[in-house]
Design an enzyme around this catalytic site. Structure first.
Site, PDB file in Angstrom:
ATOM      1  N   SER A 142     111.988  40.998 -13.375  1.00 55.48           N
ATOM      2  CA  SER A 142     111.952  42.339 -13.954  1.00 55.48           C
ATOM      3  C   SER A 142     113.300  42.997 -13.731  1.00 55.48           C
ATOM      4  O   SER A 142     114.068  42.589 -12.851  1.00 55.48           O
ATOM      5  CB  SER A 142     110.848  43.158 -13.277  1.00 55.48           C
ATOM      6  OG  SER A 142     110.960  44.533 -13.580  1.00 55.48           O
ATOM      7  N   TYR A 155     106.064  46.975  -6.566  1.00 59.90           N
ATOM      8  CA  TYR A 155     106.454  46.066  -7.644  1.00 59.90           C
ATOM      9  C   TYR A 155     107.920  45.682  -7.514  1.00 59.90           C
ATOM     10  O   TYR A 155     108.297  44.521  -7.712  1.00 59.90           O
ATOM     11  CB  TYR A 155     106.192  46.747  -8.988  1.00 59.90           C
ATOM     12  CG  TYR A 155     106.335  45.866 -10.198  1.00 59.90           C
ATOM     13  CD1 TYR A 155     105.353  44.931 -10.524  1.00 59.90           C
ATOM     14  CD2 TYR A 155     107.439  45.981 -11.036  1.00 59.90           C
ATOM     15  CE1 TYR A 155     105.474  44.134 -11.656  1.00 59.90           C
ATOM     16  CE2 TYR A 155     107.565  45.193 -12.172  1.00 59.90           C
ATOM     17  CZ  TYR A 155     106.580  44.272 -12.481  1.00 59.90           C
ATOM     18  OH  TYR A 155     106.708  43.486 -13.606  1.00 59.90           O
TER      19      TYR A 155
END
Length: 265
Positions: A142, A155
């Site tokens: 990501s 995250y």
């Protein structure tokens, strides 16, 4: 075109579902892992009917060692040894709050889903790849792997952890024909992305086909020089990647020196 057997976690929805179908269309037999058996089985049947490919649904909790080992064993027995492992499964922070306001259990569940899940899958699959001297491991990264978002601290930590794991794995595999990569998918239109406040009103989605294209090229051995590094679907040009041999720590996690006299530089 890639061939062989692919194993995709988090396969019943979102990016995982796109990858299953895209890899099946490219001629791979694809095993999908997810916790929800009914939805997973439906997805795998749909892919098989749409592509004519061979699929297998295996319900498993990627954070449970016995569950992972049983699942990989079943894939090996029914489809054959895994040539491509895609670590895609993972949770997102439930509440968009600073770290000190997060629920400790949910925060840790997010980190565990990505890092422990990726570790257990790699630990179970990679030894068989090493025995055959053949295989590729892809972990879905990501933008938050390299730039933390304060409201998504779990995250961010999880995706950064996956990058370090990939780098460690690639280093240990150096000299073999087993490689490890991180692929940031960009901003793909999925239920998880839609649930995130930061993407409300966003419309410039990364086509999922770009993610499939990049992972397919990795599976085919076309990007081996990028092992241990982060690639970004939708931003990286595939032909350009094939033509580049990265140097030093390009696309890896490193501290930026504060100047020429930085002792850690």
């Amino acid at each position: 075109m890639p061939s062989g057997v692919a194993l995709v976690t988090g396969a019943s929805t979102g990016i995982g579902r796109h990858l299953v179908e895209g890899l099946a269309r490219r001629g791979m037999a694809v095993a999908g892992l997810a916790r929800g058996e009914e939805r997973l089985r439906t997805a795998m049947v749909e892919v098989a009917e749409a592509t004519g490919g061979r699929t297998l649904a295996v319900a498993a909790d990627v954070t449970d060692r016995a569950s992972v080992e049983d699942a990989v064993g079943r894939v090996r027995e029914e489809l054959g040894p895994v040539d491509l492992l895609v670590n895609n499964a993972g949770l997102i922070d439930e509440l968009e709050v600073p770290l000190w306001e997060a629920d400790p259990d949910q925060w840790w569940d997010v980190v565990t889903s990505h890092v422990k899940g990726g570790f257990l899958l790699a630990r179970t699959v990679v030894p068989w790849m090493v025995l055959r001297n053949r295989g590729r491991v892809v972990s879905l990264g990501s933008g938050m792997s390299v730039r933390a978002r304060p409201e998504y601290s779990a995250y961010s930590v999880a995706k950064t952890g996956l990058m370090r794991m990939t780098e460690a794995l690639a280093g240990a595999l150096e000299g073999s024909d087993v490689r490890a990569f991180d692929v940031a998918p960009g901003v793909v239109d999925t239920p998880m992305t839609r649930s995130m406040h930061m993407w409300q009103g966003f419309e410039d989605w990364t086509p999922p086909e770009r993610v499939v294209e990049l992972v397919g090229a990795i599976a085919a051995g076309e990007l081996d020089q990028w092992s241990g590094r982060l690639l970004r679907a939708g931003a990286d040009d595939l032909d350009a990647l094939k033509a580049v041999i990265p140097e030093d720590a390009a696309r890896q996690l490193r501290l930026r020196p504060y100047g020429d006299t930085d002792p850690l530089g």
